[in-house]
Design a protein around this motif. Sequence first.
Motif, mmCIF file in Angstrom:
data_model
loop_
_atom_site.group_PDB
_atom_site.id
_atom_site.type_symbol
_atom_site.label_atom_id
_atom_site.label_comp_id
_atom_site.label_asym_id
_atom_site.label_seq_id
_atom_site.Cartn_x
_atom_site.Cartn_y
_atom_site.Cartn_z
ATOM 1 N N ILE A 18 0.855 -1.194 0.000
ATOM 2 C CA ILE A 18 0.000 0.000 0.000
ATOM 3 C C ILE A 18 0.890 1.243 0.000
ATOM 4 O O ILE A 18 0.691 2.184 -0.771
ATOM 5 C CB ILE A 18 -0.964 0.010 1.210
ATOM 6 C CG1 ILE A 18 -1.994 -1.127 1.098
ATOM 7 C CG2 ILE A 18 -1.701 1.357 1.309
ATOM 8 C CD1 ILE A 18 -2.894 -1.293 2.321
ATOM 9 N N HIS B 57 2.354 1.632 -3.517
ATOM 10 C CA HIS B 57 1.521 1.812 -4.706
ATOM 11 C C HIS B 57 0.374 2.814 -4.565
ATOM 12 O O HIS B 57 -0.308 3.089 -5.549
ATOM 13 C CB HIS B 57 0.906 0.465 -5.120
ATOM 14 C CG HIS B 57 1.917 -0.533 -5.573
ATOM 15 N ND1 HIS B 57 2.686 -0.356 -6.699
ATOM 16 C CD2 HIS B 57 2.304 -1.723 -5.043
ATOM 17 C CE1 HIS B 57 3.495 -1.397 -6.850
ATOM 18 N NE2 HIS B 57 3.280 -2.247 -5.849
ATOM 19 N N CYS B 58 0.103 3.300 -3.340
ATOM 20 C CA CYS B 58 -1.105 4.116 -3.172
ATOM 21 C C CYS B 58 -0.767 5.499 -2.614
ATOM 22 O O CYS B 58 0.231 5.659 -1.908
ATOM 23 C CB CYS B 58 -2.093 3.419 -2.226
ATOM 24 S SG CYS B 58 -2.453 1.727 -2.707
ATOM 25 N N TYR C 282 -4.692 8.019 1.386
ATOM 26 C CA TYR C 282 -5.617 6.875 1.360
ATOM 27 C C TYR C 282 -5.116 5.655 2.142
ATOM 28 O O TYR C 282 -5.796 4.635 2.184
ATOM 29 C CB TYR C 282 -5.896 6.451 -0.096
ATOM 30 C CG TYR C 282 -6.844 7.380 -0.796
ATOM 31 C CD1 TYR C 282 -8.215 7.180 -0.722
ATOM 32 C CD2 TYR C 282 -6.363 8.481 -1.498
ATOM 33 C CE1 TYR C 282 -9.085 8.050 -1.351
ATOM 34 C CE2 TYR C 282 -7.222 9.359 -2.132
ATOM 35 C CZ TYR C 282 -8.586 9.135 -2.049
ATOM 36 O OH TYR C 282 -9.449 9.988 -2.660
ATOM 37 N N ILE D 43 -7.448 2.306 2.602
ATOM 38 C CA ILE D 43 -7.170 1.121 1.790
ATOM 39 C C ILE D 43 -6.790 -0.055 2.686
ATOM 40 O O ILE D 43 -7.192 -1.185 2.460
ATOM 41 C CB ILE D 43 -6.082 1.440 0.732
ATOM 42 C CG1 ILE D 43 -6.658 2.468 -0.248
ATOM 43 C CG2 ILE D 43 -5.629 0.188 0.004
ATOM 44 C CD1 ILE D 43 -5.679 2.993 -1.264
ATOM 45 N N CYS E 6 -11.411 5.902 -4.107
ATOM 46 C CA CYS E 6 -10.756 4.770 -3.429
ATOM 47 C C CYS E 6 -10.274 3.752 -4.449
ATOM 48 O O CYS E 6 -9.149 3.250 -4.374
ATOM 49 C CB CYS E 6 -11.712 4.072 -2.456
ATOM 50 S SG CYS E 6 -12.018 4.995 -0.964
ATOM 51 N N ALA F 192 -7.348 4.977 -6.192
ATOM 52 C CA ALA F 192 -6.155 5.003 -5.340
ATOM 53 C C ALA F 192 -5.538 3.610 -5.177
ATOM 54 O O ALA F 192 -4.339 3.489 -4.935
ATOM 55 C CB ALA F 192 -6.510 5.584 -3.975
ATOM 56 N N GLU F 193 -6.345 2.565 -5.286
ATOM 57 C CA GLU F 193 -5.783 1.225 -5.075
ATOM 58 C C GLU F 193 -5.607 0.454 -6.394
ATOM 59 O O GLU F 193 -5.376 -0.752 -6.379
ATOM 60 C CB GLU F 193 -6.625 0.426 -4.052
ATOM 61 C CG GLU F 193 -8.049 0.159 -4.445
ATOM 62 C CD GLU F 193 -8.912 -0.438 -3.323
ATOM 63 O OE1 GLU F 193 -8.568 -0.320 -2.123
ATOM 64 O OE2 GLU F 193 -9.959 -1.008 -3.656
ATOM 65 N N LYS F 194 -5.667 1.170 -7.512
ATOM 66 C CA LYS F 194 -5.661 0.453 -8.798
ATOM 67 C C LYS F 194 -4.335 -0.263 -9.113
ATOM 68 O O LYS F 194 -4.312 -1.239 -9.846
ATOM 69 C CB LYS F 194 -6.067 1.389 -9.957
ATOM 70 C CG LYS F 194 -5.030 2.419 -10.376
ATOM 71 C CD LYS F 194 -5.501 3.106 -11.667
ATOM 72 C CE LYS F 194 -4.437 3.985 -12.278
ATOM 73 N NZ LYS F 194 -4.067 5.188 -11.506
ATOM 74 N N LEU G 225 -2.565 -1.812 -6.840
ATOM 75 C CA LEU G 225 -2.311 -2.800 -5.787
ATOM 76 C C LEU G 225 -2.726 -4.193 -6.289
ATOM 77 O O LEU G 225 -3.830 -4.363 -6.793
ATOM 78 C CB LEU G 225 -3.171 -2.410 -4.573
ATOM 79 C CG LEU G 225 -2.793 -2.914 -3.194
ATOM 80 C CD1 LEU G 225 -1.437 -2.380 -2.775
ATOM 81 C CD2 LEU G 225 -3.862 -2.460 -2.191
#
Length: 389
Positions: free
Chosen positions: A252, A255-256, A260, A264, A363, A366-368, A370
């Motif tokens: 996290i 990558h984020c 967030y 996440i 969200c 932001a986590e795409k 991961l």
Amino acid sequence: MKEIILIKNGELALKGLNRSNFEDILIKNLRRRLKQIGEVEVRKAQSTIYVEPKSEDFDFENALEQVSLIFGIAAFSRALVCEKEINDILTRSVEYLKATLENVKTFKVEAKRADKHFPLTSPEICRELGGKILAAYPHLKVDVHNPDRTVFVEIRDYAAYVHAEQIQGAGGLPVGTAGIASILISGGIDSPVAAWTMAKRGLKLNAIHFASPPYTSARAEMKVRTLLSKVARYSSSINLAIVPFTEIQDQIAEHCPEEYFTLIMRRMMMRISERLAAKSGSLALITGESLGQVASQTLPALVATDSVVNIPVLRPLIGMDKEEIITISRKIDAFETSILPYDDCCTVFTPKHPKTRPTLSLCEEAEKNLPIEELIEKAINETEYSYIY
Ligand code: ATP
Ligand code: MG
């Protein structure tokens, strides 16, 4: 002198046809708990549960303490067991009641005759025992309307029972009558209180803890175990799953966007918990969240956390203030442990400016990057299980 514990179950009285089923589970819970103290018989008759020690060295005080922790009990009392014979009742009661009558000024006697063959009527029993008590303790007066102490005499199937003080039980419903749910437990103040609150409504608990060594220490994990053992005093044994979370946090962080991180992280916890719940038979998740307490507990943040799972999420503390939560935490003897200053995984990765009004699409954006599915599978494969008693 032989004593037993008489138990009145609480809300069970309301449960109509289910009642007998609820009572049976309560009796099972009582047996399981009390057999650790010594040999004991637990049976029910006429909406009362009888706990009768069968060994000489039975630790009665400890048994009373254990009974006071079991959900589904409104009130209980310790009672003297007498022969079903009036002289035995009179002589032994007077001595037995000494301590409880010493510090009061007025009393009355109430008698109940479940066995109608007993030669004296209820008013006659009251008169006889009332007279004996007055003769033995001259400082007392009878007050039938508003007595300081009421002495109960119950003539039942096998014996007569005399008791005078009701002790308040833990209330709620017997654990196991409401199904199973998984508590997400951190080392904080809130989640053990959430666990206790739901066990009180009859849920059997599984627990899930996310650990991030070396960011979080072995002591932090011990703290979680200690907290669960405090809850288990009420709920009985808890199956604990410890999920390795370090790699997920690292990924996290890599990558984020920082604002967030917490959100996440919480979404990952929910996804993993949903799958663990399915494996363990849990029908719902429980968290210690309280509306607005921190950035990740605003309504939009809760919506963003919930949106990744289909399983219901119970949040018993949602409308409580911290003070109310702390009161319960102290009551269940968890507070001193909860405030021990070991980092948990959330405190390690707290962003400086957390997002308080996230939208679902933000969200997801932001986590795409991961590798969500891969991380979840790995964490579940490496999860370790143990029992907390
Ligand atoms: P607590 O006092 O229970 O730690 P908190 O106010 O610190 O709660 P957060 O840290 O945001 O709140 O966590 C909210 C909820 O998420 C917790 O009550 C708990 O149910 C769950 N949770 C947080 N961290 C963990 C963890 N490491 N493992 C399992 N569940 C967790
Ligand atoms: Mg916490």
